[in-house]
Scaffold this motif. Structure first.
Motif, PDB file in Angstrom:
ATOM      1  N   ILE A 174       0.845  -1.205   0.000  1.00  0.00           N
ATOM      2  CA  ILE A 174       0.000   0.000   0.000  1.00  0.00           C
ATOM      3  C   ILE A 174       0.877   1.251   0.000  1.00  0.00           C
ATOM      4  N   ALA A 175       1.902   1.271   0.887  1.00  0.00           N
ATOM      5  CA  ALA A 175       2.777   2.442   1.001  1.00  0.00           C
ATOM      6  C   ALA A 175       3.526   2.709  -0.299  1.00  0.00           C
ATOM      7  N   VAL A 176       4.048   1.640  -0.910  1.00  0.00           N
ATOM      8  CA  VAL A 176       4.817   1.800  -2.147  1.00  0.00           C
ATOM      9  C   VAL A 176       3.893   2.234  -3.293  1.00  0.00           C
ATOM     10  N   ALA A 177       2.691   1.657  -3.343  1.00  0.00           N
ATOM     11  CA  ALA A 177       1.757   1.996  -4.426  1.00  0.00           C
ATOM     12  C   ALA A 177       1.338   3.460  -4.375  1.00  0.00           C
ATOM     13  N   ILE A 178       1.056   3.987  -3.157  1.00  0.00           N
ATOM     14  CA  ILE A 178       0.601   5.386  -3.082  1.00  0.00           C
ATOM     15  C   ILE A 178       1.759   6.376  -3.208  1.00  0.00           C
ATOM     16  N   GLY A 179       2.990   5.904  -2.966  1.00  0.00           N
ATOM     17  CA  GLY A 179       4.156   6.757  -3.185  1.00  0.00           C
ATOM     18  C   GLY A 179       4.505   7.682  -2.039  1.00  0.00           C
ATOM     19  N   VAL A 180       3.874   7.498  -0.866  1.00  0.00           N
ATOM     20  CA  VAL A 180       4.169   8.342   0.301  1.00  0.00           C
ATOM     21  C   VAL A 180       4.603   7.452   1.454  1.00  0.00           C
ATOM     22  N   ASP A 181       5.701   7.829   2.136  1.00  0.00           N
ATOM     23  CA  ASP A 181       6.191   7.040   3.269  1.00  0.00           C
ATOM     24  C   ASP A 181       5.316   7.255   4.498  1.00  0.00           C
ATOM     25  N   PRO A 182       5.251   6.248   5.393  1.00  0.00           N
ATOM     26  CA  PRO A 182       4.514   6.438   6.653  1.00  0.00           C
ATOM     27  C   PRO A 182       5.085   7.615   7.444  1.00  0.00           C
ATOM     28  N   HIS A 183       4.213   8.309   8.185  1.00  0.00           N
ATOM     29  CA  HIS A 183       4.642   9.496   8.928  1.00  0.00           C
ATOM     30  C   HIS A 183       3.698   9.735  10.106  1.00  0.00           C
ATOM     31  N   GLY A 184       4.101  10.626  10.996  1.00  0.00           N
ATOM     32  CA  GLY A 184       3.269  10.992  12.142  1.00  0.00           C
ATOM     33  C   GLY A 184       2.574  12.314  11.897  1.00  0.00           C
ATOM     34  N   PRO A 185       1.670  12.713  12.816  1.00  0.00           N
ATOM     35  CA  PRO A 185       0.896  13.951  12.613  1.00  0.00           C
ATOM     36  C   PRO A 185       1.746  15.214  12.594  1.00  0.00           C
ATOM     37  N   ASP A 186       2.912  15.167  13.263  1.00  0.00           N
ATOM     38  CA  ASP A 186       3.755  16.368  13.344  1.00  0.00           C
ATOM     39  C   ASP A 186       4.939  16.333  12.389  1.00  0.00           C
ATOM     40  N   ASP A 187       5.078  15.267  11.610  1.00  0.00           N
ATOM     41  CA  ASP A 187       6.211  15.155  10.683  1.00  0.00           C
ATOM     42  C   ASP A 187       6.005  16.064   9.473  1.00  0.00           C
ATOM     43  N   THR A 188       7.126  16.510   8.910  1.00  0.00           N
ATOM     44  CA  THR A 188       7.067  17.249   7.651  1.00  0.00           C
ATOM     45  C   THR A 188       7.038  16.231   6.519  1.00  0.00           C
ATOM     46  N   VAL A 189       6.001  16.279   5.716  1.00  0.00           N
ATOM     47  CA  VAL A 189       5.807  15.262   4.678  1.00  0.00           C
ATOM     48  C   VAL A 189       5.739  15.923   3.303  1.00  0.00           C
ATOM     49  N   ASP A 190       6.471  15.354   2.356  1.00  0.00           N
ATOM     50  CA  ASP A 190       6.434  15.840   0.984  1.00  0.00           C
ATOM     51  C   ASP A 190       5.417  14.996   0.205  1.00  0.00           C
ATOM     52  N   LEU A 191       4.263  15.600  -0.109  1.00  0.00           N
ATOM     53  CA  LEU A 191       3.219  14.862  -0.820  1.00  0.00           C
ATOM     54  C   LEU A 191       3.382  14.936  -2.343  1.00  0.00           C
ATOM     55  N   SER A 192       4.517  15.512  -2.816  1.00  0.00           N
ATOM     56  CA  SER A 192       4.706  15.636  -4.271  1.00  0.00           C
ATOM     57  C   SER A 192       4.903  14.275  -4.936  1.00  0.00           C
ATOM     58  N   SER A 193       5.297  13.258  -4.118  1.00  0.00           N
ATOM     59  CA  SER A 193       5.496  11.923  -4.701  1.00  0.00           C
ATOM     60  C   SER A 193       4.213  11.083  -4.688  1.00  0.00           C
ATOM     61  N   LEU A 194       3.116  11.668  -4.172  1.00  0.00           N
ATOM     62  CA  LEU A 194       1.832  10.950  -4.142  1.00  0.00           C
ATOM     63  C   LEU A 194       1.419  10.606  -5.573  1.00  0.00           C
ATOM     64  N   ARG A 195       0.980   9.360  -5.791  1.00  0.00           N
ATOM     65  CA  ARG A 195       0.688   8.896  -7.153  1.00  0.00           C
ATOM     66  C   ARG A 195      -0.801   8.937  -7.500  1.00  0.00           C
ATOM     67  N   TYR A 196      -1.662   9.084  -6.476  1.00  0.00           N
ATOM     68  CA  TYR A 196      -3.110   9.067  -6.728  1.00  0.00           C
ATOM     69  C   TYR A 196      -3.796  10.163  -5.911  1.00  0.00           C
ATOM     70  N   GLY A 197      -4.681  10.901  -6.574  1.00  0.00           N
ATOM     71  CA  GLY A 197      -5.430  11.954  -5.873  1.00  0.00           C
ATOM     72  C   GLY A 197      -6.505  11.389  -4.960  1.00  0.00           C
ATOM     73  N   LYS A 198      -7.012  10.192  -5.318  1.00  0.00           N
ATOM     74  CA  LYS A 198      -8.033   9.543  -4.484  1.00  0.00           C
ATOM     75  C   LYS A 198      -7.557   8.131  -4.144  1.00  0.00           C
ATOM     76  N   ILE A 199      -7.522   7.808  -2.848  1.00  0.00           N
ATOM     77  CA  ILE A 199      -7.210   6.449  -2.394  1.00  0.00           C
ATOM     78  C   ILE A 199      -8.507   5.916  -1.787  1.00  0.00           C
ATOM     79  N   CYS A 200      -9.112   4.923  -2.452  1.00  0.00           N
ATOM     80  CA  CYS A 200     -10.462   4.484  -2.102  1.00  0.00           C
ATOM     81  C   CYS A 200     -10.444   3.078  -1.501  1.00  0.00           C
ATOM     82  N   ILE A 201     -11.022   2.952  -0.316  1.00  0.00           N
ATOM     83  CA  ILE A 201     -11.150   1.643   0.339  1.00  0.00           C
ATOM     84  C   ILE A 201     -12.422   0.988  -0.187  1.00  0.00           C
ATOM     85  N   LEU A 202     -12.277  -0.172  -0.811  1.00  0.00           N
ATOM     86  CA  LEU A 202     -13.422  -0.861  -1.402  1.00  0.00           C
ATOM     87  C   LEU A 202     -13.523  -2.263  -0.819  1.00  0.00           C
ATOM     88  N   SER A 203     -14.486  -2.455   0.097  1.00  0.00           N
ATOM     89  CA  SER A 203     -14.653  -3.763   0.735  1.00  0.00           C
ATOM     90  C   SER A 203     -16.117  -4.173   0.669  1.00  0.00           C
TER      91      SER A 203
END
Length: 661
Positions: A482-511
């Motif tokens: 999941i982490a590799v597919a979306i292109g963003v590393d796991p992080h905490g609420p206060d971490d500085t995160v670069d979302l420029s590597s995000l690969r999808y604008g919508k991540i949809c849970i389908l169950s």
């Protein structure tokens, strides 16, 4: 959920007497935001205007007059048939009283040949009763059959009982006057936005050529009157901020009695303009009700226009090599006014801002596409100019996505093998579906739009990651993928995160729409909230809502057999009720319950869950609790050492749960 953290001392008073049943108009007064907009009283006044417009739409009224009185009240008068004021055969109360005091009383539920309204926006039947509930005073005068009836309400209750007298000489033959004093307690501002009201009334006049609509302001002694005979073309031409690059394209299409798919009279009228610069004008209506949030009728217009322009471009070989045309390229510079008529419109929410009726997409697209194709082939030069505009938009979009691609660098992780990726690299458009099970994953792969939808099947239940250390997350294959597919590393609420590597604008849970599916949903939401909180903050995480039931309704008259989908028991009951009104008893409808997504074929999965125009997709947000309180609650629900707290929670709220065994 906030009640979970309340002191235990309060639980002792929780018993049978604690359950309160709201009667009459109490639900509206307790939760006005569920029934109307509460920023100002415009919408409750609009409900009255809509009723007058429905009379005009049905062909019984030619004038609608709105007056803003000096005392802050608003009156709406029409020359329609007048609200019936005789006794209701079953309720034993005057009909005019029921209309204003009962939430689900109205003349718009019965859509058959004997119904009072064939086409109306007032589907829910709670309209003017909401107006009455949120007004300090409401006066109604109805003229019909040589008599005049008057009744007065205060805060939703009858203040002056119904009085009926013979009409005097010189009085108008028939019609209704409703005067309402909005209750300022329920609104952030008690001031009516004059510009919005003026726009609403002007648009009603546009959509009903030949009907006179007026607005009088007692304070300023101004009166504005609108009577349009040129319809949508005149309106759009006057409203456009820039010169169109091709002449306006106007058309209409209505189903006739021979139509197999739609009821007689259903269809749409539209006017389209394409400009090179400036803001676009986009207005849509369903049965004269404005739909500022769009919906399936707008999707039908977009689909019809796209297919017609795309077909013209392909026929004339105009598309340069390497350029892929998308609907938004064709529609980027389009301005339009769209007026659809739908027999039984399904809206999202009581304020009716968005149309949800799935058939409206086919209805509008089916009329727009052939009409525009004919127009383009009859005006080839205009068609080529339009094609040039769309191709330029496609080239600009593709160049922008290539620039983003170059910034990513070469150190990209190897994508998981089971990921079926999409072709597009446009972040705003791309979607990743996290699908439960390989069988559902297979159907989703076949049913998806491979241009912008990617599928990642998940085998088995995902790990409960609430108490897993971040540097140990990748030990679990599912979480790693999941982490590799979306292109963003796991992080905490206060971490500085670069979302420029995000690969999808919508991540949809389908169950699946069952207990197991809900469990997988919770585990994935736990993962995102705990280890990818910035994705939730930025609005990238969604939950897809697949249906639980399919209903097959046999052919009824000229209407062919049809299939409907229902999310839950409530929607199932609504589908069966609608079928019963059309003359198909419940026992003749075939109801099948989906055991899981794997039972759906590719076409069903696309229609119910993947198609952006017809699916139900819920954005994941924090809700009423802030981040800290949500974290505390999630710890209680998902923490390994919290069994005692969970047991207490179940004892406290267990009776509120519907168990699906």
């Amino acid at each position: 959920m906030a009640s979970v953290n309340e002191p235990k001392t309060q639980t002792a008073a929780y018993g049978e007497a604690s359950i309160r049943v709201l009667k009459g108009l109490e639900p509206v007064k307790q939760r006005p935001g569920m029934y109307t907009r509460t920023d100002n009283p415009l919408h409750i006044v609009q409900e009255v205007i809509d009723n007058a417009a429905d009379e005009a739409l049905a062909g019984f009224a030619k004038k609608i007059a709105v007056t803003l009185h000096a005392d802050g009240s608003v009156s709406v008068e029409d020359d329609g048939r007048g609200i019936p004021f005789g006794l209701h055969p079953e309720e034993g109360a005057p009909v005019i009283e029921l209309v204003f005091t009962r939430l689900h009383a109205g003349g718009k539920f019965d859509k058959g040949k004997g119904g009072a309204y064939a086409f109306s926006g007032g589907l829910h039947g709670v309209g003017v009763s909401v107006t009455n509930a949120l007004a300090t005073r409401l006066e109604v005068t109805s003229r019909r059959g040589g008599e005049v009836a008057r009744i007065v309400f205060a805060s939703g209750d009858v203040a002056e009982p119904l009085v009926v007298r013979p009409a005097e000489a010189g009085e108008k033959r028939s019609g209704t006057i409703v005067r309402v004093w909005p209750d300022a307690r329920y609104f952030e501002s008690s001031v009516l936005p004059l510009a919005e009201l003026t726009h609403l009334l002007r648009s009603k006049a546009v959509l009903m050529p030949g009907v006179t609509v007026s607005l009088t302001n007692e304070k300023t002694r101004d009166t504005q009157t609108w009577l349009y005979k040129g319809g949508l073309r005149d309106y759009l031409a006057q409203t456009l901020p820039a010169e169109p690059v091709v002449p306006l394209f106007e058309g209409e299409g209505w189903a006739d009695a021979q139509s197999d798919s739609f009821a007689e009279g259903e269809g749409a009228a539209w006017c389209l303009a394409f400009t090179e610069e400036g803001p676009t004008v986009r207005e849509s209506y369903v049965n004269l009700i404005p739909t500022p949030a769009g919906g399936t009728h707008e999707a039908g217009l977009r689909e019809g226009v796209f297919q017609a322009v795309k077909g013209f471009i392909e026929l004339h070989g105009l598309l340069p090599k390497g350029v892929k045309l998308l609907p938004e390229d064709v529609f980027a510079r389009a301005s339009y006014v769209l007026s659809a008529k739908v027999l039984d419109p399904q809206f999202q929410g009581q304020i009716k801002e968005r149309l949800n009726s799935r058939d409206a997409l086919r209805l509008v697209a089916g009329f727009v596409r052939p009409a525009l194709e004919l127009w383009l082939h009859a005006h080839v030069e205009h068609g080529k100019r339009l094609a040039e505009l769309a191709i330029r938009a496609a080239q600009t979009r593709q160049r922008a996505s290539q620039k983003v691609e170059k910034k990513k660098g070469s150190g990209v992780a190897v994508l998981p093998g089971k990921l079926t990726d999409c072709e597009s690299r446009d972040l705003a458009r791309n979607e990743l579906f996290l699908v439960e099970g390989d069988s559902a994953g297979g159907s989703a792969k076949m049913g998806r739009d491979k241009e912008f939808q990617a599928i990642l099947p998940l085998r088995g239940k995902v790990l409960n990651t609430w108490e897993v250390e971040r540097d140990r997350l990748f030990a679990n294959n599912e979480v790693h993928d999941i982490a590799v597919a979306i292109g963003v590393d796991p992080h905490g609420p206060d971490d500085t995160v670069d979302l420029s590597s995000l690969r999808y604008g919508k991540i949809c849970i389908l169950s699946d729409a069952d207990v197991d599916g809900a469990h997988i949903q919770v585990l994935l939401l736990t993962l995102f909230f705990r280890h990818f909180p910035r994705l939730i903050e930025a609005g990238h995480v969604f939950v897809a809502r697949p249906p639980l039931y399919r209903v097959d309704v046999p052919a009824r008259g000229k209407k062919p057999a049809a299939k409907f989908y229902a999310l839950d028991e409530g929607e199932l009951a609504a589908v069966l009720d609608k079928a019963a009104k059309e003359g198909v008893p419940r026992e003749k409808c075939s109801i099948s319950r989906f055991k899981g997504l794997g039972e759906m074929n590719a076409e069903q999965l696309w229609e119910t869950t993947l198609n952006p125009d017809t699916r139900r997709l819920m954005p994941v947000t924090l809700g009423s609790l802030d981040a800290a309180r949500t974290t505390a609650l999630m710890t209680q629900l998902m923490g390994k050492g919290e069994a005692a707290a969970r047991r207490e929670l179940m004892e406290l709220h267990g009776d509120a749960v519907d168990v699906d065994v």
